[in-house]
Design an enzyme around this catalytic site. Structure first.
Site, PDB file in Angstrom:
ATOM      1  N   ASP A  52       0.626  -1.225  -0.036  1.00  0.00           N
ATOM      2  CA  ASP A  52      -0.012   0.100  -0.132  1.00  0.00           C
ATOM      3  C   ASP A  52       0.878   1.216  -0.167  1.00  0.00           C
ATOM      4  OD1 ASP A  52      -2.360  -1.505   0.196  1.00  0.00           O
ATOM      5  OD2 ASP A  52      -2.239  -1.553   2.353  1.00  0.00           O
ATOM      6  N   TYR A 110       6.917  -9.473   6.921  1.00  0.00           N
ATOM      7  CA  TYR A 110       6.810  -8.194   7.184  1.00  0.00           C
ATOM      8  C   TYR A 110       7.586  -7.737   8.390  1.00  0.00           C
ATOM      9  CZ  TYR A 110       3.341  -6.858   3.326  1.00  0.00           C
ATOM     10  OH  TYR A 110       2.944  -7.147   2.263  1.00  0.00           O
TER      11      TYR A 110
END
Length: 270
Positions: A52, A110
């Site tokens: 994003d 992540y």
């Protein structure tokens, strides 16, 4: 036709996410423009994970098909010569036809870097999240334990999520403090849209003492996004690594230029 995989790093703070948009200010648009300039023909890329706006890439992987015959180093140097300083191809590797950057991946990792200090640092702008008050690391780690395993993560899913199912397998969440920084590591087979940032929001709530450790299990069981904490800032979030079967021999991410990335490698060695 040859299939080429690339390892890509980028500073997500200056782009509107990965996926191509009409205005063109995305990582995919810049990468495909550079590949087109170098190859002198249109190139369409497939990505492992669409990050994003504001989310960085350390270990992003893409693939594309081409009829051109170029050395691996030529793909790296040639493409980089047309890229802005905020994007860099780290490696290139020929792949068999069955390799797919997205569908061949079996896990994603992540990192989230959180700066804990009474005053924010401009040197860390867009590189790390920030909270002004101390957090209880042990409480956050205990809360994270409620999330491990295969679950319906609807409570941590954005309304724009396009995933076919909210059920994901979360293998690992680690929380580690190092000075004024708290480092988080999330590893799963796949993640929902905004899932890591929504998990971070809940962990920080618990770290601040605004909710008890057991609240995390209640949020998970609710399957209700409104029951969870607000979505946390994207600044400190990095797609660190994408896992593939050994047969593809995908190179490990080149993270040496990011000093805090050694937190987890050092931990593995101790």
């Amino acid at each position: 036709m040859k299939r080429i995989a690339l390892g890509v790093q980028y500073d997500g703070s200056v782009f509107c996410g990965w996926q191509s948009q009409p205005h063109g200010n995305t990582v995919q648009d810049e990468l495909e423009r550079a590949l087109r300039e170098f190859a002198q023909t249109p190139v369409q890329t497939i990505v492992a994970g669409r990050t994003d706006t504001g989310v960085h890439g350390l270990g992003q992987v893409v693939h594309f098909d081409t009829e051109l015959d170029r050395a691996d180093v030529s793909w790296v140097r040639g493409t980089n010569s047309f890229l802005p300083k905020t994007i860099s191809v780290q490696w290139a590797k020929p792949m068999p036809d069955e390799f797919h950057a997205r569908f061949s991946a079996f896990e994603r990792t992540y990192y989230y870097v959180l700066y804990v200090h009474p005053v924010r640092s401009p040197m860390l702008a867009a590189r790390a999240g920030w909270v002004h008050a101390a957090l209880d690391v042990d409480a956050m780690q205990a809360a994270a334990a409620h999330l491990i395993g295969e679950h319906d993560f609807s409570a941590f899913r954005s309304s724009q999520c396009q995933s076919k199912t909210p059920v994901k397998h979360l293998y690992q969440i680690d929380v580690r403090q190092q000075g004024d920084f708290i480092h988080f590591r999330f590893r799963a087979n796949a993640f929902l849209h905004h899932m890591v940032r929504n998990l971070m929001g809940c962990l920080v709530y618990i770290g601040r003492g605004r909710r008890p450790v057991e609240w995390m299990a209640e949020v998970l069981a609710s399957r209700d996004r409104e029951f969870a904490a607000p979505t946390f800032m994207p600044d400190g979030l990095y797609l660190a690594q994408v896992g593939y079967p050994e047969q593809f021999a995908v190179p490990a991410p080149q993270t040496g230029s990011v000093p805090w990335s050694t937190v987890w490698t050092e931990q593995a060695q101790t």
